[in-house]
Design a protein around this motif. Structure first.
Motif, PDB file in Angstrom:
ATOM      1  N   GLY A   8       0.810  -1.218   0.000  1.00  0.00           N
ATOM      2  CA  GLY A   8       0.000   0.000   0.000  1.00  0.00           C
ATOM      3  C   GLY A   8       0.847   1.274   0.000  1.00  0.00           C
ATOM      4  O   GLY A   8       1.512   1.599  -0.985  1.00  0.00           O
ATOM      5  N   ASN A  32      -0.215  -6.351  -3.950  1.00  0.00           N
ATOM      6  CA  ASN A  32      -0.493  -7.381  -2.947  1.00  0.00           C
ATOM      7  C   ASN A  32      -1.995  -7.459  -2.698  1.00  0.00           C
ATOM      8  O   ASN A  32      -2.651  -6.441  -2.492  1.00  0.00           O
ATOM      9  CB  ASN A  32       0.235  -6.990  -1.660  1.00  0.00           C
ATOM     10  CG  ASN A  32      -0.240  -7.785  -0.462  1.00  0.00           C
ATOM     11  OD1 ASN A  32      -0.423  -8.998  -0.539  1.00  0.00           O
ATOM     12  ND2 ASN A  32      -0.448  -7.103   0.666  1.00  0.00           N
ATOM     13  N   ASP A  35      -3.963  -8.485   1.810  1.00  0.00           N
ATOM     14  CA  ASP A  35      -4.707  -7.646   2.772  1.00  0.00           C
ATOM     15  C   ASP A  35      -6.211  -7.664   2.497  1.00  0.00           C
ATOM     16  O   ASP A  35      -6.987  -7.094   3.260  1.00  0.00           O
ATOM     17  CB  ASP A  35      -4.290  -6.172   2.648  1.00  0.00           C
ATOM     18  CG  ASP A  35      -2.883  -5.881   3.128  1.00  0.00           C
ATOM     19  OD1 ASP A  35      -2.137  -6.826   3.379  1.00  0.00           O
ATOM     20  OD2 ASP A  35      -2.551  -4.684   3.230  1.00  0.00           O
ATOM     21  N   ASP A  47      -4.711  -2.598  -0.856  1.00  0.00           N
ATOM     22  CA  ASP A  47      -3.486  -2.165  -1.533  1.00  0.00           C
ATOM     23  C   ASP A  47      -3.765  -1.781  -2.986  1.00  0.00           C
ATOM     24  O   ASP A  47      -3.207  -0.800  -3.493  1.00  0.00           O
ATOM     25  CB  ASP A  47      -2.390  -3.234  -1.419  1.00  0.00           C
ATOM     26  CG  ASP A  47      -1.824  -3.306   0.008  1.00  0.00           C
ATOM     27  OD1 ASP A  47      -2.194  -2.456   0.844  1.00  0.00           O
ATOM     28  OD2 ASP A  47      -1.020  -4.214   0.288  1.00  0.00           O
ATOM     29  N   SER A 199       3.552  -7.404   2.729  1.00  0.00           N
ATOM     30  CA  SER A 199       3.229  -6.773   1.442  1.00  0.00           C
ATOM     31  C   SER A 199       3.916  -7.466   0.273  1.00  0.00           C
ATOM     32  O   SER A 199       3.294  -7.689  -0.765  1.00  0.00           O
ATOM     33  CB  SER A 199       3.639  -5.294   1.451  1.00  0.00           C
ATOM     34  OG  SER A 199       2.853  -4.577   2.370  1.00  0.00           O
TER      35      SER A 199
HETATM   36 CA    CA Z   1      -0.859  -3.430   2.680  1.00  0.00          CA
END
Ligand code: CA
Ligand code: FO1
Length: 302
Positions: A8, A32, A35, A47, A199
């Motif tokens: 992110g 990614n 999340d 993200d 991530s």
């Molecule tokens: Ca993230």
């Protein structure tokens, strides 16, 4: 083609820098999706959305996630009737989750939905989810196994973490467009200054991706998310400590052992033991100028 792996906030900053110094068709950003989760009946992809909003110039710079000029009537109203409000969905942001959820239910892939929304928002570079199959980061903590957003947002990363699992990763198919880009000899693969544990490693956990990056023949350039033993934002440093490691730029590089050819890190940080060519540069990205300057440093390795 430059292939950039990103989480992110930190990743989105470098991705924005890269988008200013590359022809837009030359940048492919891999997001990614570990999340991601389902919340209030909606499919949330934090993200992807942080990248989307950042590249569209719609990002909320104070929060680091969500949209700028946000209002919170929905959350306030939800709270007033006893709904769950620990994960804050702003009124404007909400539209994206509602639309994504509708299209997923109608059978579209996350890649197609992400591309369609990016096009509507006028974004040049491609944003690709690492996989269209669900991968969910889970953490074994002092409070037991927790889903990522429960640990990160609801519990504010407080429960110490002992192990991380990417549920679904073993069955997930890598994004075919990403595999194709890696096979057609990209100019470089960039590992953005994101948290390695939560991530970047979910991306590398998708079967075949780590090997495809290692075999693509291009320089693999990572940027350290750690400066002087501290993470710029988030729990990266603490996660090293909780798993018995000392947080440092070199410790992050060690997570990518066997992949890296170049590593961009702060002039003052210790590079001992790093098995890649070290490039010294300021890595803190406060302004757009910083993001562009760091993007140029990264590309100088390519
Ligand atoms: Ca993230
Ligand atoms: N992060 C928070 O710390 N609190 C929130 O309430 C929150 C809401 C939220 C809503 C939409 C979205 O796309 C992201 C959101 N995030 C929030 C960020 C998200 O949890 C990210 O996974 C983390 O920032 C880690 O990258």
């Amino acid at each position: 083609m430059i292939v950039a792996l990103s989480g992110g906030i930190g990743g989105a900053k470098l991705a924005l820098g890269l988008s200013h110094v590359l022809p837009l068709s030359e940048l492919l950003i891999v997001a990614n999706t570990g999340d991601d989760f389902e919340h209030l009946g909606l499919s949330i992809s934090p993200d992807i959305d942080t990248l989307t909003y950042a590249l569209a110039g719609l990002d909320n710079q104070e929060l680091g996630w969500g949209r700028r000029d946000e209002t919170w009537s929905f959350m306030e109203t939800l709270g007033s009737i006893g709904g769950e409000t620990w994960f804050r969905l702003g009124d404007r942001d909400l539209a994206l989750h509602v639309e994504r959820t509708r299209r997923l239910r109608a059978g579209e892939t996350l890649s197609a939905i992400t591309a369609g929304i990016a096009r509507r928002l006028g974004i040049g570079p491609r944003i690709l989810p690492m996989s269209d199959d669900p991968v969910r980061t889970r953490l074994r903590s002092d409070a037991g196994w927790l889903d990522f957003q429960h640990w990160f947002v609801r519990d504010q990363t407080r429960p110490p973490v002992h192990a991380i699992d990417f549920a679904g990763a073993a069955e997930a198919r890598p994004n075919p467009l990403l595999l194709e880009a890696l096979r057609s000899r990209p100019r470089a693969v960039v590992i953005c200054p994101s948290n390695p544990f939560i991530s970047i490693e979910p991306i590398l956990a998708v079967p075949g991706l780590r090997a495809a990056i290692a075999a693509c023949g291009a320089p693999v350039v990572a940027v350290s998310p750690i400066i002087a033993g501290q993470a710029v934002k988030g729990p990266t440093a603490r996660m090293f400590e909780q798993t018995g490691m000392v947080p440092s730029a070199a410790a992050v590089a060690a997570r990518y052992a066997g992949l890296l050819t170049h590593y961009v890190m702060e002039p003052e940080d210790d590079a001992a033991g790093i098995e890649a060519q070290v490039i010294r540069a300021p890595t803190l990205m406060r302004s757009l100028k910083d993001k562009i300057a760091l993007a140029r440093v990264v590309l100088s390795a390519a």
